[in-house]
Write an enzyme that holds these catalytic residues in place. Structure first.
Site, PDB file in Angstrom:
ATOM      1  N   LYS A 120      88.534  46.553  60.063  1.00 32.59           N
ATOM      2  CA  LYS A 120      89.215  47.502  59.188  1.00 32.59           C
ATOM      3  C   LYS A 120      88.253  48.526  58.918  1.00 32.59           C
ATOM      4  CE  LYS A 120      91.250  48.467  54.950  1.00 32.59           C
ATOM      5  NZ  LYS A 120      91.469  48.002  53.549  1.00 32.59           N
TER       6      LYS A 120
ATOM      7  N   ALA B 217      97.093  49.229  50.446  1.00 30.03           N
ATOM      8  CA  ALA B 217      96.809  49.833  49.180  1.00 30.03           C
ATOM      9  C   ALA B 217      97.942  50.673  48.480  1.00 30.03           C
ATOM     10  CB  ALA B 217      95.898  51.041  49.663  1.00 30.03           C
TER      11      ALA B 217
ATOM     12  N   ASN C 237      95.446  43.173  48.062  1.00 27.51           N
ATOM     13  CA  ASN C 237      94.600  42.156  47.464  1.00 27.51           C
ATOM     14  C   ASN C 237      95.027  42.196  46.065  1.00 27.51           C
ATOM     15  OD1 ASN C 237      92.230  40.518  47.574  1.00 27.51           O
ATOM     16  ND2 ASN C 237      91.469  41.985  45.947  1.00 27.51           N
TER      17      ASN C 237
END
Length: 250
Positions: A91, A178, A200
């Site tokens: 990534k 995100a 995350n």
């Protein structure tokens, strides 16, 4: 399918910000994710120090360049990851602003083009710009990862139109990366046609990370099913769900 490999889960998760290693392992297992992203500059990929990462035999590691602010930094970081573990699926994340953590697309383009030439399979973090997404695909990236909102903000997808436009033109996987805060955000990403969602903080900072991981898994699955089923058209006025013709007289 990413870089020729098929995965059964459309949820990708990270390893940071958990209160303990045990909590991280439990949440990742509950999420059903098969790809786990790790920050090369913040985590010891050799396993000799730092948090105990998930079993690399069970999960696909996705090294990322979190914390890199130039193409040169990002390339050096990913070359190191390849040297350590042979990872080529990566990534790419080149940050351009320390406040919003939005990407520097000029540096991202430079790094993406060179990394692809070096044999890396690049999944590129980017802003929600359809033109930038097309350029990254043309360079040979294996996936594009538009931000739904600033990293770690939990604001949810701020520009659904642009995400949908990116999906409509793409011939490679599109993953919202995100900004996801809760399961409905993940569901929306999938309803827009995205192939997967990476998150995350939304799981790690939840009051109950394991419970949120389960919710995110369900949200991704529900959103994908809704996308495949095809939603009804939106209308400005109500329409009776039962026909008026043949109505029994009162």
């Amino acid at each position: 399918m990413i870089a020729g490999k098929t995965y059964s889960s459309r949820l990708l998760v990270g390893t940071g910000r958990y209160r303990s290693d045990a909590q991280m392992h439990a949440a990742i297992a509950a999420s059903g994710a098969e790809i786990v992203t790790v920050a090369v500059r913040r985590v010891d990929l050799t396993g000799k120090s730092g948090p105990a990462l998930p079993d690399p035999k069970k999960y696909t590691y996705l090294p990322n360049t979190a914390g890199c602010y130039t193409a040169e930094e990002a390339m050096r970081t990913l070359r190191l990851a390849r040297e350590i573990g042979g990872w080529t699926l990566v990534k790419l994340e080149v940050i351009g602003d320390k406040v919003t953590l939005y990407p520097d697309m000029l540096e991202t383009f430079v790094a993406a083009e060179l990394l692809v030439k070096e044999g890396f399979q690049v999944m590129a973090y980017m802003n929600d710009d359809p033109v930038a997404a097309r350029k990254l695909e043309e360079m040979g990236c294996v996936a594009v990862m538009p931000a739904g909102a600033p990293i770690g903000s939990g604001l949810g997808i701020q520009n659904p139109l642009n995400i949908r436009l990116i999906v409509e033109q793409a011939n490679i996987p599109v993953l919202v990366d995100a900004g996801v805060g809760t399961a409905s955000d993940a569901c929306l990403a999938m309803e827009l046609g995205c192939d997967a969602v990476l998150m995350n903080t939304a799981i790690a900072e939840a009051r109950d990370p394991v419970g949120m991981a389960i919710a995110m898994k369900a949200g991704v699955e529900a959103g994908r099913l809704a996308y495949l089923a095809g939603r009804m058209a939106k209308r400005d006025y109500g329409v009776a769900s039962s026909p008026l013709s043949g109505k029994v007289a009162s």
